[in-house]
Design an enzyme around this catalytic site. Structure first.
Site, mmCIF file in Angstrom:
data_model
loop_
_atom_site.group_PDB
_atom_site.id
_atom_site.type_symbol
_atom_site.label_atom_id
_atom_site.label_comp_id
_atom_site.label_asym_id
_atom_site.label_seq_id
_atom_site.Cartn_x
_atom_site.Cartn_y
_atom_site.Cartn_z
ATOM 1 N N GLY A 93 -20.250 7.307 3.125
ATOM 2 C CA GLY A 93 -19.262 7.662 2.092
ATOM 3 C C GLY A 93 -19.960 7.733 0.743
ATOM 4 O O GLY A 93 -20.829 6.910 0.440
ATOM 5 N N LYS A 148 0.858 -1.189 0.000
ATOM 6 C CA LYS A 148 0.000 0.000 0.000
ATOM 7 C C LYS A 148 0.887 1.228 0.000
ATOM 8 O O LYS A 148 2.041 1.162 0.446
ATOM 9 C CB LYS A 148 -0.892 0.013 1.245
ATOM 10 C CG LYS A 148 -2.126 0.875 1.106
ATOM 11 C CD LYS A 148 -3.263 0.166 0.400
ATOM 12 C CE LYS A 148 -4.463 1.082 0.204
ATOM 13 N NZ LYS A 148 -5.634 0.355 -0.310
ATOM 14 N N GLY A 160 -18.058 8.395 -2.276
ATOM 15 C CA GLY A 160 -16.970 8.495 -3.246
ATOM 16 C C GLY A 160 -17.045 7.331 -4.218
ATOM 17 O O GLY A 160 -18.145 6.868 -4.556
ATOM 18 N N ASN A 161 -15.901 6.839 -4.644
ATOM 19 C CA ASN A 161 -15.904 5.757 -5.631
ATOM 20 C C ASN A 161 -16.703 4.556 -5.125
ATOM 21 O O ASN A 161 -17.668 4.121 -5.755
ATOM 22 C CB ASN A 161 -14.452 5.357 -5.967
ATOM 23 C CG ASN A 161 -14.397 4.182 -6.926
ATOM 24 O OD1 ASN A 161 -14.967 3.125 -6.668
ATOM 25 N ND2 ASN A 161 -13.752 4.358 -8.063
ATOM 26 N N ALA A 162 -16.311 4.023 -3.974
ATOM 27 C CA ALA A 162 -16.985 2.823 -3.468
ATOM 28 C C ALA A 162 -18.434 3.142 -3.081
ATOM 29 O O ALA A 162 -19.363 2.405 -3.452
ATOM 30 C CB ALA A 162 -16.215 2.265 -2.273
ATOM 31 N N GLY A 163 -18.657 4.225 -2.346
ATOM 32 C CA GLY A 163 -19.978 4.538 -1.807
ATOM 33 C C GLY A 163 -20.995 4.923 -2.870
ATOM 34 O O GLY A 163 -22.115 4.399 -2.892
HETATM 35 P P1 NAD Z 1 -13.081 8.192 -2.287
HETATM 36 O O1 NAD Z 1 -12.035 9.190 -1.996
HETATM 37 O O2 NAD Z 1 -13.584 8.074 -3.680
HETATM 38 O O3 NAD Z 1 -14.338 8.415 -1.332
HETATM 39 C C1 NAD Z 1 -14.269 8.498 0.060
HETATM 40 C C2 NAD Z 1 -15.597 9.003 0.563
HETATM 41 O O4 NAD Z 1 -15.595 9.025 1.983
HETATM 42 C C3 NAD Z 1 -15.922 10.416 0.114
HETATM 43 O O5 NAD Z 1 -17.287 10.505 -0.167
HETATM 44 C C4 NAD Z 1 -15.605 11.246 1.348
HETATM 45 O O6 NAD Z 1 -16.330 12.457 1.368
HETATM 46 C C5 NAD Z 1 -16.056 10.293 2.418
HETATM 47 N N1 NAD Z 1 -15.490 10.601 3.719
HETATM 48 C C6 NAD Z 1 -14.242 10.988 4.012
HETATM 49 N N2 NAD Z 1 -14.123 11.187 5.322
HETATM 50 C C7 NAD Z 1 -15.323 10.905 5.855
HETATM 51 C C8 NAD Z 1 -15.844 10.911 7.160
HETATM 52 N N3 NAD Z 1 -15.073 11.262 8.190
HETATM 53 N N4 NAD Z 1 -17.126 10.549 7.344
HETATM 54 C C9 NAD Z 1 -17.905 10.197 6.305
HETATM 55 N N5 NAD Z 1 -17.462 10.162 5.045
HETATM 56 C C10 NAD Z 1 -16.203 10.508 4.838
HETATM 57 O O7 NAD Z 1 -12.491 6.810 -1.773
HETATM 58 P P2 NAD Z 1 -12.950 5.347 -2.162
HETATM 59 O O8 NAD Z 1 -12.023 4.858 -3.204
HETATM 60 O O9 NAD Z 1 -14.410 5.303 -2.361
HETATM 61 O O10 NAD Z 1 -12.559 4.572 -0.826
HETATM 62 C C11 NAD Z 1 -13.465 4.468 0.282
HETATM 63 C C12 NAD Z 1 -13.078 3.245 1.091
HETATM 64 O O11 NAD Z 1 -13.148 2.101 0.252
HETATM 65 C C13 NAD Z 1 -11.649 3.271 1.644
HETATM 66 O O12 NAD Z 1 -11.605 2.605 2.883
HETATM 67 C C14 NAD Z 1 -10.880 2.486 0.618
HETATM 68 O O13 NAD Z 1 -9.681 1.949 1.142
HETATM 69 C C15 NAD Z 1 -11.909 1.431 0.299
HETATM 70 N N6 NAD Z 1 -11.644 0.741 -0.973
HETATM 71 C C16 NAD Z 1 -11.693 1.405 -2.153
HETATM 72 C C17 NAD Z 1 -11.414 0.713 -3.318
HETATM 73 C C18 NAD Z 1 -11.488 1.366 -4.662
HETATM 74 O O14 NAD Z 1 -11.346 0.658 -5.654
HETATM 75 N N7 NAD Z 1 -11.746 2.647 -4.757
HETATM 76 C C19 NAD Z 1 -11.087 -0.654 -3.280
HETATM 77 C C20 NAD Z 1 -11.089 -1.304 -2.058
HETATM 78 C C21 NAD Z 1 -11.363 -0.591 -0.903
#
Ligand code: NAD
Length: 408
Positions: free
Chosen positions: A214, A103, A216-219
């Site tokens: 959340g 990572k 973002g991408n995942a949410g």
């Molecule tokens: P991202 O940056 O696209 O989105 C993160 C989201 O979380 C945003 O909406 C942000 O506003 C929100 N956020 C941040 N701080 C916050 C808080 N204190 N309370 C509530 N919401 C909050 O990131 P992502 O890629 O969606 O990743 C989110 C999670 O998913 C992480 O734990 C990441 O490790 C995990 N993940 C992502 C992927 C991927 O392919 N993107 C793969 C595996 C795991």
């Protein structure tokens, strides 16, 4: 806040209480193979130079090249990156892909940088680490606050330094730069396949109410996928705060609202709540998709969801796991639930290595079969051992890593 690396090690110890793990393997996994700290000088728009702290942790490569995303966040530190790297090693083993765990990260609030500064930072991260990265050595990808555009800059910089322009050293690139069909939505899609595979075992209704922390991408992709399948999103959040709406959120409208206003707060018809209240909202499925340490011993007794499905990494602490297991609330662990992301990343790597291009249908067909098999394998193991899904997933992963280390 609890140190996530201590939590990750506590999870290892917790799995060992159900079925003893090879003690040598446990000892070897207490620390990464190597952790690298870098200083990245960045030319700022005002002509000054700022130095950012960055990291790459290479945890274990018994099963293949180190694999894992790069996180840009103001709270990112070496402990968080080490925890995420250990989870990656376990996740790749759970997903049964030929990758180890690593990572990366930078301590930075990317929202405070201009686009040019962000590009300078991203190219700088690669310049400092180009020696240790490579398609058969260490393959990064996106994570929180890093995007396909950032991966493209990194890919371009790596090509200039090494002459390797296959793109296979990094995944999550945009489609026209060698990315894979389906990678953008793969994490949520994989989580959805796991949910579908296990839904009847959990006794969940055909139409569930869902809270997603959340956006973002995942949410966001989770909100879209669950909605498309007929379920109802009743709450979500971003870094500014959380909203709930008992009669369901129109996700397309919320996406447009967030694009315009920069936050989900104030979405018409919704009620603003705290992050803590969001997690305790009554629903069938709670999907943490933001950051670590969200469900802890302080709030686990108040969780009203019937099932927790972890798209985020490390959202539930070991103490909270014990409380939820005691309350018969299944937690689908991150190393299974969000492994769709790294699985499709590995498909991208494979396509780059072979100079192939797979269709989205091919990608999702393979992904669905893989997630189904792993979800059912883990649920069966949990039932046999009368334990929770996380311990079952850890034991399966540790068995596979142990086997690979023995062979080496
Ligand atoms: P991202 O940056 O696209 O989105 C993160 C989201 O979380 C945003 O909406 C942000 O506003 C929100 N956020 C941040 N701080 C916050 C808080 N204190 N309370 C509530 N919401 C909050 O990131 P992502 O890629 O969606 O990743 C989110 C999670 O998913 C992480 O734990 C990441 O490790 C995990 N993940 C992502 C992927 C991927 O392919 N993107 C793969 C595996 C795991």
């Amino acid at each position: 806040m609890t140190n996530p690396f201590e939590n990750a090690l506590a999870q290892l110890a917790r799995a060992n209480t159900v079925s003893p793990v090879n003690p040598t393997l446990l000892t070897l996994l207490q620390a990464p193979n190597r952790e690298i700290r870098i200083s990245i000088p960045v030319s700022m728009d005002d002509g000054s130079v700022r130095v950012f702290e960055g990291y790459r942790v290479e945890y274990n490569n018994a099963r293949g090249p180190y694999k894992g995303g790069i996180r840009y966040h103001q709270d990112t530190d070496i402990y968080e990156v080490k925890a995420l790297a250990l989870w990656m090693a376990l996740k790749c083993a759970v997903a049964n892909i030929p990758m180890g765990g690593g990572k990366g990260g930078v301590t930075v609030d990317p929202k405070k940088l201009s686009k040019k500064e962000l590009e300078n930072l991203s190219r700088g991260w690669i310049r400092e680490l180009a020696d240790v990265l490579g398609p058969t050595k260490d393959v990064p990808a996106p994570d929180v606050n890093t995007t396909s555009e950032i991966m493209d800059w990194m890919n371009d910089e790596y090509g200039k330094i090494t002459g390797d322009t296959t793109g296979a050293f990094i995944t999550g690139k945009s489609l026209d730069k060698g990315g894979s069909e389906g990678r953008g939505t793969a994490t949520a899609q994989g989580g959805f396949y796991v949910f579908e595979a296990l839904r009847s075992r959990f006794g969940l209704p055909d139409k569930c109410t869902v809270v997603v922390q959340g956006f973002g991408n995942a949410g966001l992709n989770a909100c879209e996928l669950w909605t498309k399948a007929g379920h109802m999103i009743v709450g979500t959040s971003d870094s500014q705060g959380a909203i709930v709406k008992a009669d369901g959120i129109d996700v397309d409208a919320l996406k447009a609202y967030k694009k315009e206003k920069g936050t989900v707060i104030g979405f018409p018809g919704s009620t603003t709540v705290t992050n803590a209240q969001l997690l305790e909202t009554a629903c069938d499925v709670l999907i943490p998709a933001a950051l670590e340490n969200q469900i802890t011993k302080e709030n686990a007794a108040n969780i009203k969801a019937k099932v927790v499905l972890e798209l985020a990494n490390g959202p539930t602490t070991p103490e909270a796991d014990d409380i939820l297991f005691g309350r018969n609330i299944p937690v689908v662990p991150d190393i299974l639930a969000n492994s769709g992301g790294v699985t499709v990343s590995t498909y991208e790597w494979e396509q780059n290595m072979k100079n192939e291009h797979w269709t989205e249908a091919q990608v999702f067909e393979k992904l669905k079969a893989a997630m189904n098999a792993e979800a059912n394998g883990i649920a069966d193991k949990a039932a046999t051992l009368k334990t929770d899904l996380r311990r079952a997933a850890f034991l399966i992963a540790l068995g596979r890593i142990g086997e690979a280390m023995k062979l080496k």
